[in-house]
Design a protein around this motif. Structure first.
Motif, mmCIF file in Angstrom:
data_model
loop_
_atom_site.group_PDB
_atom_site.id
_atom_site.type_symbol
_atom_site.label_atom_id
_atom_site.label_comp_id
_atom_site.label_asym_id
_atom_site.label_seq_id
_atom_site.Cartn_x
_atom_site.Cartn_y
_atom_site.Cartn_z
ATOM 1 N N SER A 30 0.845 -1.198 0.000
ATOM 2 C CA SER A 30 0.000 0.000 0.000
ATOM 3 C C SER A 30 0.877 1.243 0.000
ATOM 4 O O SER A 30 1.973 1.231 0.550
ATOM 5 N N SER A 53 -2.916 9.897 1.172
ATOM 6 C CA SER A 53 -3.831 8.800 0.858
ATOM 7 C C SER A 53 -5.290 9.187 1.040
ATOM 8 O O SER A 53 -6.160 8.660 0.362
ATOM 9 N N ARG A 71 -3.210 12.025 -8.632
ATOM 10 C CA ARG A 71 -2.741 10.667 -8.339
ATOM 11 C C ARG A 71 -3.720 9.646 -8.892
ATOM 12 O O ARG A 71 -4.935 9.841 -8.856
ATOM 13 N N THR A 73 -4.401 5.958 -7.983
ATOM 14 C CA THR A 73 -4.041 4.915 -7.030
ATOM 15 C C THR A 73 -4.021 3.538 -7.683
ATOM 16 O O THR A 73 -3.229 2.676 -7.293
ATOM 17 N N ASN A 76 -0.663 3.230 -9.142
ATOM 18 C CA ASN A 76 0.459 3.612 -8.259
ATOM 19 C C ASN A 76 1.251 4.757 -8.877
ATOM 20 O O ASN A 76 2.490 4.745 -8.901
#
Length: 121
Positions: A30, A53, A71, A73, A76
């Motif tokens: 993560s 996050s 971003r 996620t 990544n």
């Protein structure tokens, strides 16, 4: 093993735009934070922008209103859209990720190799 690979740097005239990309790969469980730092010749590395996050972002005062961090996620990945570039933005830009490699492991900070951004006047 974790790798961060940046792309998108280059030479641009003042007032122009560039978009930096960074993709993290390898043994990743993560990622908490992803961000961009920069280091100009003779200066210390400084934070440019960070994406946490939870979705919050922070910017250096010098880039607020000109740079936007985003971003993905699922990939990544983190991006930095840089508009209205100034000669003082010239630096090597580094991608950073704070992540865990396993559910039980501690978080570590990882860096990319850097990408040069040069803004001519």
């Amino acid at each position: 093993q974790v790798h961060l690979v940046e792309s998108g740097g280059g030479l641009v005239q003042a007032g122009g735009s560039l978009r930096l990309s960074c993709a993290a790969s390898g043994s990743i469980f993560s990622i908490r934070d992803m961000g961009w730092y920069r280091q100009a010749p003779g200066k210390q590395r400084e934070l440019v922008a960070i994406h946490r996050s939870g979705g919050s972002t922070n910017y250096a005062d010098s880039v607020k209103g000109r740079f936007t961090i985003s971003r993905d996620t699922a990939k990544n990945s983190v991006y930095l859209q840089m508009n209205s570039l100034k000669p003082e933005d010239t630096a090597i830009y580094y991608c950073n990720a704070v992540l865990r490699q396993s559910a039980w492991g501690e978080r570590g900070s990882y860096w990319g190799q850097g990408t040069q951004v040069t803004v001519s006047s």
